[in-house]
Design an enzyme around this catalytic site. Structure first.
Site, PDB file in Angstrom:
ATOM      1  N   SER A  27      -9.523   2.255   2.672  1.00  0.00           N
ATOM      2  CA  SER A  27      -8.810   2.998   2.124  1.00  0.00           C
ATOM      3  C   SER A  27      -7.640   2.362   1.235  1.00  0.00           C
ATOM      4  O   SER A  27      -7.027   2.637   0.227  1.00  0.00           O
ATOM      5  CB  SER A  27      -8.133   4.130   2.821  1.00  0.00           C
ATOM      6  OG  SER A  27      -7.076   3.500   3.725  1.00  0.00           O
ATOM      7  N   SER A  87     -10.304  -0.121   6.826  1.00  0.00           N
ATOM      8  CA  SER A  87      -9.864   0.294   5.613  1.00  0.00           C
ATOM      9  C   SER A  87      -9.008  -1.163   5.010  1.00  0.00           C
ATOM     10  O   SER A  87      -8.513  -0.881   4.115  1.00  0.00           O
ATOM     11  CB  SER A  87      -8.647   1.218   5.900  1.00  0.00           C
ATOM     12  OG  SER A  87      -9.464   2.459   5.839  1.00  0.00           O
ATOM     13  N   LYS A 110       0.832  -1.163   0.012  1.00  0.00           N
ATOM     14  CA  LYS A 110      -0.031  -0.175   0.144  1.00  0.00           C
ATOM     15  C   LYS A 110       0.859   1.232   0.155  1.00  0.00           C
ATOM     16  O   LYS A 110       1.807   1.203   0.602  1.00  0.00           O
ATOM     17  CB  LYS A 110      -0.986   0.106   1.063  1.00  0.00           C
ATOM     18  CG  LYS A 110      -1.991   1.135   1.371  1.00  0.00           C
ATOM     19  CD  LYS A 110      -2.913   1.076   2.501  1.00  0.00           C
ATOM     20  CE  LYS A 110      -3.738   2.242   2.709  1.00  0.00           C
ATOM     21  NZ  LYS A 110      -4.620   2.283   3.871  1.00  0.00           N
TER      22      LYS A 110
END
Length: 485
Positions: free
Chosen positions: A166, A190, A91
């Site tokens: 996210s 998330s 990420k």
């Protein structure tokens, strides 16, 4: 012409190799059944084929292939590293040495850190390869996968729908078989929300179990790093590697006899899409048929409202200081104010209300202290009773209240006749975050229009190993989802 034929031939053989999970790929490389270079090349071709998903911001193909070749040499020299030669997505809130790290904002489009985040270092030390940097919502602030500078991430099961956020690119990349696993970060859901909407496994550890160094924060009270995979086995392997847990794995039982699950429909089924509710109810029956004990509990009238208010208060109140400290300590060439001034208008409007100190909704010092010392401990006690008073091994609920909404609906859509905003996607995941408990989302089926539906399984604080073991046994009932068409 010959080169083109080779490329076509290689691509046609990719379907099987890209289905390999982390443990299977590592074993195949270790046993000489495939090379890391062949595996990485297949994944890179997959990434190019599915570039329209916008699941990655950055992929350095030459660096991936160089690392894969080095892994093959290490294997030939006798290395048995547990992740040797396996590419993993990272990420883009994680710092990666020598590979740009944007945090999803335009201010950092050219920034290349000097050091790896702690989790990245652990994966590399185990022989893993950084495949690339997954797209995310700007500063990890959102649940739909929308990113202004780097594009809207799409759901691999239907490109018209959101992937969740996210950790949007992480979930999409794993579901699309571009990588076998990707790191994520979970503050209010998330990891688990994109896992549910994109049809993969999303593991949020107990807060503090996984290191957070080098990862852009939102709230030091709520944040945890974690992982998205296609199997619980892979999540458990990566948990062992990151935590350096060398103890033997949990029970290898496959049945669920003697396992006690709790569910709280009054709290977690309040506003749920009918298909999601039907899948959840059917899941409870399958668990009961498999020998598990299912008990219905009630967490109290105001439980969800209190948990949501408390958790969002931490999310908003701690962000500015946390981000400002992080960029300074990690030599990111930007300040919070510069990020704030450059984010998309919708995000800037929210931050102006609740994140900056002069905003009308900014939590006072007194309110913040009360949340820390009184309200959060109360939430932890109430959830703790699930595992003490009710003697449950785990708490079950639908991870998200609906399958993935349409991208065109933006931040406002309807669930079971109720108009909600995108924050409602985390309505069920929030109490787990507020209390710091471990939780895993696994897919349990597809809706009639082919969208994944997730089941969340939570355990007591610190009971991660037991949770992973129980969830592995639950997963065996439902299997994994087929690859997106």
């Amino acid at each position: 012409m010959q080169d083109n034929e080779n490329t076509v031939g290689a691509a046609s053989g990719d379907d099987a190799i890209v289905e390999l999970g982390v443990a299977a790929a590592a074993a195949a490389i270790r046993n000489g059944e495939i090379t890391s270079e062949a595996y990485a090349s297949a994944l890179l071709r997959r990434a190019r084929k599915h570039a329209d998903l916008k699941s990655f911001i950055t992929i350095d193909e030459s660096a991936v292939l160089t690392a894969a070749a080095a892994a093959d040499k290490a294997r030939a020299a006798g290395s048995t590293a547990p992740l040797l030669g396996v590419p993993i997505g990272i990420k883009d809130s994680y710092a990666t040495a020598g590979l740009r790290t944007t945090l999803g904002v335009g201010n950092l489009e050219d920034f290349v850190p000097q050091q790896d985040a702690d989790v990245v270092g652990a994966l590399k030390n185990a022989g893993g390869i950084v495949f690339g940097k997954n797209n995310l919502v700007e500063m990890s602030f959102g649940l739909t996968g929308h990113n202004s500078p780097y594009g809207q991430v799409k759901n691999p099961y239907s490109h018209d729908h959101v992937p969740g956020g996210s950790s949007s690119g992480s979930g999409a990349a794993v579901a699309a078989r571009i990588v076998p696993a990707s790191t994520g970060g979970d503050t209010v859901g998330s990891i688990r929300v994109p896992a549910s909407l994109s049809g993969v496994v999303g593991y949020k550890p107990t807060n503090g179990r996984w290191p957070g160094g080098g990862v852009a924060p939102i709230s030091h009270t709520l944040d945890t790093t974690g992982i998205l995979t296609r199997s619980v086995e892979d999540a458990a392997l990566l948990d062992q590697i990151v935590t350096r847990n060398t103890s033997a794995p949990g029970s290898r039982r496959s049945d669920l006899r003697g396992v006690r699950f709790a569910h709280a429909p009054r709290q977690y089924m309040k506003v749920v899409d009918p298909e999601t509710a039907a899948h959840f109810t059917a899941a409870l029956e399958r668990l009961r048929d498999a020998g598990a004990d299912i008990v219905e509990i009630d967490l109290g009238e105001s439980f969800m409202e209190t948990a949501n208010l408390l958790t969002w208060n931490f999310f908003f109140r701690e962000m500015r200081e946390a981000v400002g400290q992080f960029v300074a300590d990690n030599d990111f060439p930007v300040t919070f104010d510069e990020i704030y001034n450059d984010v998309k208008p919708q995000l800037k409007e929210i931050w102006s209300q609740v994140v900056v100190p002069d905003g009308p909704g900014y939590l006072s010092d007194e309110g913040y202290q009360s949340a820390l010392t009184t309200e959060r401990p109360q939430l932890q006690r109430r959830l703790g009773q699930v595992f003490t008073h009710h003697a449950a091994d785990a708490l079950l609920f639908p991870t998200t209240p609906c399958p993935a909404p349409l991208i065109e609906h933006g931040s406002s859509f309807t669930i079971a006749g109720h108009q909600v905003d995108d924050r409602f996607l985390a309505y069920n995941t929030i109490p787990t975050s507020g209390a710091g408990l471990p939780g895993i989302s696994i897919p349990i089926g597809l809706s009639t229009n082919g969208l994944p539906i997730g089941l969340e399984i939570d355990a007591a604080h610190g009971a991660d190993s037991s949770l992973l073991d129980v969830t592995r046994r639950v997963e065996a009932l439902f299997g994994t989802l087929p690859a997106p068409a």
